[in-house]
Motif scaffolding. Structure first.
Motif, PDB file in Angstrom:
ATOM      1  N   THR A 267       0.675  -1.853   0.139  1.00 53.64           N
ATOM      2  CA  THR A 267      -0.249   0.372   0.299  1.00 53.64           C
ATOM      3  C   THR A 267       1.105   0.860   0.043  1.00 53.64           C
ATOM      4  O   THR A 267      -0.180   2.358  -0.135  1.00 53.64           O
ATOM      5  CB  THR A 267      -0.806  -0.239   1.339  1.00 53.64           C
ATOM      6  N   ILE A 268       2.821   1.526  -0.101  1.00 56.06           N
ATOM      7  CA  ILE A 268       2.961   2.224   0.086  1.00 56.06           C
ATOM      8  C   ILE A 268       4.453   2.259  -1.275  1.00 56.06           C
ATOM      9  O   ILE A 268       3.447   2.929  -1.603  1.00 56.06           O
ATOM     10  CB  ILE A 268       3.865   2.301   1.508  1.00 56.06           C
ATOM     11  N   ILE A 269       4.642   0.897  -1.064  1.00 55.40           N
ATOM     12  CA  ILE A 269       6.453   0.957  -1.874  1.00 55.40           C
ATOM     13  C   ILE A 269       5.515   0.593  -3.615  1.00 55.40           C
ATOM     14  O   ILE A 269       5.629   0.917  -4.284  1.00 55.40           O
ATOM     15  CB  ILE A 269       6.821  -0.180  -1.533  1.00 55.40           C
ATOM     16  N   TRP A 270       4.165  -0.564  -3.387  1.00 55.21           N
ATOM     17  CA  TRP A 270       4.121  -1.415  -4.569  1.00 55.21           C
ATOM     18  C   TRP A 270       3.460  -0.181  -5.274  1.00 55.21           C
ATOM     19  O   TRP A 270       3.489   1.016  -6.968  1.00 55.21           O
ATOM     20  CB  TRP A 270       2.698  -2.186  -4.725  1.00 55.21           C
ATOM     21  N   PRO A 271       2.114   0.860  -4.755  1.00 53.79           N
ATOM     22  CA  PRO A 271       1.056   1.743  -5.848  1.00 53.79           C
ATOM     23  C   PRO A 271       2.122   3.222  -5.839  1.00 53.79           C
ATOM     24  O   PRO A 271       2.573   3.469  -6.726  1.00 53.79           O
ATOM     25  CB  PRO A 271       0.347   2.043  -4.453  1.00 53.79           C
ATOM     26  N   ALA A 272       3.843   3.675  -5.399  1.00 56.70           N
ATOM     27  CA  ALA A 272       4.112   4.179  -5.282  1.00 56.70           C
ATOM     28  C   ALA A 272       4.854   3.926  -6.780  1.00 56.70           C
ATOM     29  O   ALA A 272       4.988   4.615  -7.668  1.00 56.70           O
ATOM     30  CB  ALA A 272       5.455   5.022  -4.475  1.00 56.70           C
ATOM     31  N   LEU A 273       5.378   3.216  -7.193  1.00 56.67           N
ATOM     32  CA  LEU A 273       6.075   1.962  -8.024  1.00 56.67           C
ATOM     33  C   LEU A 273       5.606   1.883  -9.383  1.00 56.67           C
ATOM     34  O   LEU A 273       5.777   2.736 -10.311  1.00 56.67           O
ATOM     35  CB  LEU A 273       6.710   0.533  -7.983  1.00 56.67           C
ATOM     36  N   LEU A 274       3.856   1.894  -9.468  1.00 58.34           N
ATOM     37  CA  LEU A 274       2.837   1.915 -10.201  1.00 58.34           C
ATOM     38  C   LEU A 274       3.112   3.257 -10.806  1.00 58.34           C
ATOM     39  O   LEU A 274       2.364   3.732 -12.353  1.00 58.34           O
ATOM     40  CB  LEU A 274       1.730   1.566  -9.750  1.00 58.34           C
ATOM     41  N   MET A 275       2.730   4.291  -9.611  1.00 55.04           N
ATOM     42  CA  MET A 275       3.189   5.665 -10.149  1.00 55.04           C
ATOM     43  C   MET A 275       3.949   5.708 -10.882  1.00 55.04           C
ATOM     44  O   MET A 275       3.939   7.016 -11.800  1.00 55.04           O
ATOM     45  CB  MET A 275       2.709   6.540  -8.653  1.00 55.04           C
ATOM     46  N   ALA A 276       5.137   5.940 -10.084  1.00 59.70           N
ATOM     47  CA  ALA A 276       6.343   6.388 -11.301  1.00 59.70           C
ATOM     48  C   ALA A 276       6.571   5.527 -12.867  1.00 59.70           C
ATOM     49  O   ALA A 276       6.998   6.111 -13.166  1.00 59.70           O
ATOM     50  CB  ALA A 276       7.640   5.421 -10.415  1.00 59.70           C
ATOM     51  N   LEU A 277       5.895   4.332 -13.071  1.00 59.38           N
ATOM     52  CA  LEU A 277       5.542   3.290 -13.818  1.00 59.38           C
ATOM     53  C   LEU A 277       4.209   4.264 -15.356  1.00 59.38           C
ATOM     54  O   LEU A 277       4.642   3.515 -16.368  1.00 59.38           O
ATOM     55  CB  LEU A 277       5.334   2.192 -13.861  1.00 59.38           C
ATOM     56  N   GLY A 278       3.940   5.341 -14.487  1.00 55.50           N
ATOM     57  CA  GLY A 278       2.392   5.384 -14.801  1.00 55.50           C
ATOM     58  C   GLY A 278       0.975   4.993 -14.970  1.00 55.50           C
ATOM     59  O   GLY A 278       0.323   4.903 -16.231  1.00 55.50           O
ATOM     60  N   LEU A 279       1.144   4.024 -14.479  1.00 52.26           N
ATOM     61  CA  LEU A 279       0.664   2.163 -14.514  1.00 52.26           C
ATOM     62  C   LEU A 279      -0.836   3.238 -13.669  1.00 52.26           C
ATOM     63  O   LEU A 279      -0.588   3.557 -12.488  1.00 52.26           O
ATOM     64  CB  LEU A 279       1.060   1.466 -14.299  1.00 52.26           C
ATOM     65  N   GLU A 280      -2.052   2.153 -14.042  1.00 55.75           N
ATOM     66  CA  GLU A 280      -3.374   2.490 -12.814  1.00 55.75           C
ATOM     67  C   GLU A 280      -2.839   1.764 -11.589  1.00 55.75           C
ATOM     68  O   GLU A 280      -2.151   0.658 -11.386  1.00 55.75           O
ATOM     69  CB  GLU A 280      -4.301   1.710 -13.399  1.00 55.75           C
ATOM     70  N   LEU A 281      -3.617   2.118 -10.752  1.00 55.22           N
ATOM     71  CA  LEU A 281      -3.495   1.383  -9.542  1.00 55.22           C
ATOM     72  C   LEU A 281      -4.353   0.275  -9.110  1.00 55.22           C
ATOM     73  O   LEU A 281      -5.630   0.171  -9.822  1.00 55.22           O
ATOM     74  CB  LEU A 281      -2.723   2.094  -8.229  1.00 55.22           C
ATOM     75  N   PRO A 282      -4.072  -1.120  -7.909  1.00 58.69           N
ATOM     76  CA  PRO A 282      -4.926  -2.043  -8.366  1.00 58.69           C
ATOM     77  C   PRO A 282      -6.060  -1.172  -7.301  1.00 58.69           C
ATOM     78  O   PRO A 282      -5.812  -0.217  -6.418  1.00 58.69           O
ATOM     79  CB  PRO A 282      -4.109  -2.746  -6.951  1.00 58.69           C
ATOM     80  N   LYS A 283      -6.991  -2.004  -7.569  1.00 62.33           N
ATOM     81  CA  LYS A 283      -8.706  -1.191  -6.626  1.00 62.33           C
ATOM     82  C   LYS A 283      -8.971  -1.670  -5.154  1.00 62.33           C
ATOM     83  O   LYS A 283      -8.763  -0.703  -4.322  1.00 62.33           O
ATOM     84  CB  LYS A 283      -9.842  -1.694  -7.577  1.00 62.33           C
ATOM     85  N   GLU A 284      -8.427  -2.621  -4.719  1.00 60.92           N
ATOM     86  CA  GLU A 284      -7.802  -2.539  -3.314  1.00 60.92           C
ATOM     87  C   GLU A 284      -7.158  -3.870  -2.931  1.00 60.92           C
ATOM     88  O   GLU A 284      -6.565  -4.431  -3.334  1.00 60.92           O
ATOM     89  CB  GLU A 284      -9.053  -3.449  -3.153  1.00 60.92           C
ATOM     90  N   VAL A 285      -6.905  -3.418  -1.739  1.00 57.33           N
ATOM     91  CA  VAL A 285      -5.329  -4.218  -0.974  1.00 57.33           C
ATOM     92  C   VAL A 285      -6.042  -4.490   0.508  1.00 57.33           C
ATOM     93  O   VAL A 285      -6.519  -3.765   1.214  1.00 57.33           O
ATOM     94  CB  VAL A 285      -3.227  -3.981  -0.681  1.00 57.33           C
ATOM     95  N   TYR A 286      -6.458  -6.117   0.554  1.00 56.82           N
ATOM     96  CA  TYR A 286      -7.032  -6.211   2.012  1.00 56.82           C
ATOM     97  C   TYR A 286      -5.861  -7.257   2.772  1.00 56.82           C
ATOM     98  O   TYR A 286      -5.128  -8.022   2.231  1.00 56.82           O
ATOM     99  CB  TYR A 286      -7.702  -7.201   1.463  1.00 56.82           C
ATOM    100  N   GLY A 287      -5.469  -6.309   4.098  1.00 53.70           N
ATOM    101  CA  GLY A 287      -4.667  -7.159   5.304  1.00 53.70           C
ATOM    102  C   GLY A 287      -5.482  -7.860   6.096  1.00 53.70           C
ATOM    103  O   GLY A 287      -6.096  -7.235   6.498  1.00 53.70           O
ATOM    104  N   HIS A 288      -5.512  -9.182   6.053  1.00 50.62           N
ATOM    105  CA  HIS A 288      -6.060 -10.180   6.211  1.00 50.62           C
ATOM    106  C   HIS A 288      -5.055 -10.767   8.160  1.00 50.62           C
ATOM    107  O   HIS A 288      -4.091 -10.662   7.919  1.00 50.62           O
ATOM    108  CB  HIS A 288      -6.462 -11.679   6.002  1.00 50.62           C
ATOM    109  N   GLY A 289      -5.496 -10.797   9.488  1.00 44.06           N
ATOM    110  CA  GLY A 289      -4.749 -11.333  10.247  1.00 44.06           C
ATOM    111  C   GLY A 289      -4.412 -12.795  10.028  1.00 44.06           C
ATOM    112  O   GLY A 289      -4.228 -13.448   8.939  1.00 44.06           O
ATOM    113  N   TRP A 290      -3.956 -13.297  11.227  1.00 42.81           N
ATOM    114  CA  TRP A 290      -3.049 -14.299  11.163  1.00 42.81           C
ATOM    115  C   TRP A 290      -3.427 -15.385  12.043  1.00 42.81           C
ATOM    116  O   TRP A 290      -4.739 -15.467  12.593  1.00 42.81           O
ATOM    117  CB  TRP A 290      -1.797 -14.014  11.801  1.00 42.81           C
ATOM    118  N   LEU A 291      -3.313 -16.285  11.294  1.00 44.57           N
ATOM    119  CA  LEU A 291      -4.231 -17.842  12.342  1.00 44.57           C
ATOM    120  C   LEU A 291      -2.655 -18.123  13.354  1.00 44.57           C
ATOM    121  O   LEU A 291      -1.617 -18.238  12.722  1.00 44.57           O
ATOM    122  CB  LEU A 291      -3.902 -19.042  11.190  1.00 44.57           C
TER     123      LEU A 291
END
Length: 640
Positions: A267-291
């Motif tokens: 949610t920080i590094i990946w969208p920044a890389l996509l912004m740098a490449l001029g690409l659309e961003l994913p619609k949603e990132v879901y961070g689930h908990g641990w088992l």
């Protein structure tokens, strides 16, 4: 034209020790992907493995193999696990795949050419297990904030990505797209812990190890995990390759499903890389908990059997899938115990679902010769069950769309539980005793069988094997590939056959099962220890001191037909070594020969003679030959 839906799991580090916690994300994504396919979407489901880095390089060295051979074996293990768990992925990407390597190199070069990557020297605190650099302020009690393990100072020449450049755009992203990070608590965590303190530029290359994708214009460097691993979501679709048709069709991703420990990267590094490449961003990132087990993140073994192969073989794949999807509150941490798995299987799968199928098929067999009877006039109680059945798909769909996976299954089992209650209310066994109630009995049994059919279709994305077994009980052939048949009530053919068959999920004695699982856990640990004991590390090997030695004198040991006593020149010292090679070599032959000895072996007495080392030999089971240097070397020369 079908609406596309692109869903991904994170790519997994191939550790080789796969436990139930590893399966959680992938089973969730599989259920969502299967549901979306049946609901009319054109789905692309991606998973894979993250195979580069210093951890792999070190483990390969410890196992006396190459990194590529090491990961090849482990990737085979994870693919077998996904096959076992019925994971219906559309593509499995490996970061060692040639097309991925070439695309990553292109991406790195492009970012460098446009000034988003620059060269400098990095000094900071490094966590090897997480492959992460941290500043002093980010550490928690001096340790890695992600895994809690020790960090070490690292300093090296590196290339950096200008992450700080995209801070304002990331804040704007979060503001304008409140659903970009889910659940909401993860959004707050990213803003407060990382964005507000200020983003620092990101190290994206390394020189301290070689197992990685080389930087094309600076071969001292390998591309670091962020650009290598995160870009798999687009390289898998052909971005940066010869055929990018899948990328044009499916990107942007609809859902990146990740564990909460890697939300920051996505949610920080990946969208920044996509912004740098001029690409659309994913619609949603879901961070689930641990088992969790006992309050800790699941590890190999803590007194419970957590091996998914063992659990699947014992209770069935769908019991394991159901537990993961139903028991764990989505988005929060969940706790696994063997007792919870058995109890949930008994209550929901054996008592509710299995009992409904068993009772219904048994009564149709007994009262109507195994043929589905024709329903007649419906009564008020029938209408309630029918309306609930028709409404179920919409409620399940709404929950899936909102990523409320446990609630989706809860909705289906509300229908199953209502059908069981319907049996108790209508009492078909009592109706069967009255010839005048024959038509009413037929209606009741038809309604029960139809609810079972509807339930089977609805649970098929979550429990595909069980759904097909239910269809087999109803003699309906292959499960449908969509939900059309459950949008109305009455799709079960009248006159079709039913088969009682075996119970879908036999009830288990909890105490007996817990005792048996404890035995299995102990056996698995011993097996793993034995397996681990087959290997030594490079550190272990370095403790063994080998050296060349010349045989000065040799004689047979009195009272033994196997042992030779040799006096050796070991380089500045004379040693006596006893060796069991008398049946293969004569004393006269050995004199003057150069052998290899273990110098630091603890002395031992053999036939009353103190042996100060051991001669290295090779054997094919018949012949024994002593190891000797190819060319003559001075006594005492180190062998390594």
């Amino acid at each position: 034209m079908k609406q596309k839906y692109y869903i991904t799991t994170p790519i997994y580090y191939p550790s080789g020790n796969w436990h139930l916690g590893h399966c959680y994300t992938t089973v969730i994504c599989d259920a969502i992907a299967r549901f979306r396919r049946m609901d009319g979407y054109d789905v692309f489901f991606l998973t894979g493995t993250d195979e580069h880095g210093v951890k792999i390089e070190k483990r390969a060295a410890e196992n006396n193999t190459t990194p590529q051979a090491f990961v090849d074996k482990l990737v085979g293990d994870i693919k077998r696990l996904w096959e076992k768990l019925n994971i219906s992925y559309d593509k499995f990407i490996r970061t060692t795949d040639d097309y991925h390597v070439k695309a990553v190199q292109k991406i790195f070069k492009r970012l460098y050419d446009q000034g988003d990557i620059y060269k400098a020297e990095y000094e900071g605190m490094y966590c090897t297990p997480c492959e992460s650099f941290w500043t002093e302020s980010q550490l928690v009690d001096g340790k890695c904030p992600d895994c809690g393990r020790p960090v070490e100072k690292a300093k090296e020449e590196s290339y950096f990505f200008r992450l700080s450049k995209y801070q304002d755009r990331l804040i704007e992203l979060y503001k304008n797209n409140p659903s970009f990070i889910s659940p909401k608590s993860r959004m707050n965590e990213m803003i407060n812990n990382f964005i507000k303190p200020g983003l620092q530029d990101l190290c994206v290359s390394r020189t301290s190890f070689k197992w990685g994708i080389p930087v094309t214009f600076d071969d001292k460097h390998v591309i670091y995990v962020w650009i290598d691993a995160l870009t798999n979501y687009i390289t898998a679709l052909g971005y940066g390759g010869d055929d990018d048709s899948l990328f044009k069709k499916y990107w942007p991703a609809d859902l990146h499903m990740v564990g909460k420990e890697i939300v920051r990267f996505h949610t920080i590094i990946w969208p920044a890389l996509l912004m740098a490449l001029g690409l659309e961003l994913p619609k949603e990132v879901y961070g689930h908990g641990w088992l969790l087990i006992g309050g800790d993140k699941m590890s190999k073994s803590k007194g419970n059997v957590v091996d998914p192969f063992i659990l699947s073989d014992r209770y069935g794949v769908d019991a394991v899938r159901y537990f993961l999807l139903r028991e764990v509150p989505f988005g929060s941490d969940g706790v696994y115990t063997n007792e919870a798995l058995i109890t949930r299987t008994n209550a929901d799968l054996a008592n509710d679902l299995g009992n409904l199928v068993s009772r219904t098929t048994a009564m149709i067999t007994q009262y109507f010769g195994g043929k589905v009877p024709a329903p007649t006039k419906a009564e008020e109680i029938d209408g309630e069950l029918i309306s609930m059945s028709v409404a179920a798909l919409g409620k399940v769909r709404e929950n899936v769309e909102n990523l409320l996976i446990p609630e989706s299954l809860s909705e289906i089992f509300r229908l199953i539980q209502r059908a069981n209650k319907y049996i108790d209310e209508t009492m078909p066994w009592a109706l069967a005793k009255d010839p005048d109630k024959r038509e009413r009995l037929a209606t009741v049994l038809y309604n029960m069988a139809e609810v079972i059919r509807v339930s089977a279709v609805l649970i098929s994305p979550f429990m595909p094997d069980t759904a097909q077994k239910i269809y087999d009980h109803l003699c309906l052939g292959k499960l449908p590939s969509d939900f059309e048949s459950v949008k109305t009530f009455g799709g079960l053919p009248v006159g079709g056959g039913v088969v009682k068959g075996e119970a879908l999920f036999p009830r288990r004695d909890v105490k007996k099962e817990l005792a048996e699982l404890e035995k299995l856990a102990e056996s698995a640990v011993k097996k793993e220890e034995k397996k681990d004991g087959e290997y030594i590390t490079i550190d272990d090997f370095s403790k063994v001191k080998l050296a060349a030695a010349k045989v000065l004198a040799c004689e047979k040991v009195e009272g033994s037909d196997k042992l030779l006593k040799m006096t050796l020149d070991a380089g500045g010292e004379t040693r006596v070594v006893v060796s069991g090679i008398a049946r293969h070599y004569s004393p006269e032959y050995m004199v003057g020969k150069t052998v290899v000895i273990v110098k630091n072996l603890k002395p031992a007495k053999l036939k009353g003679i103190t042996s100060e080392g051991m001669i290295l030999c090779a054997s094919d089971g018949k012949d024994v030959v002593f190891v000797s240097p190819e060319k003559e070397v001075a006594p005492g020369s180190e062998v390594s």
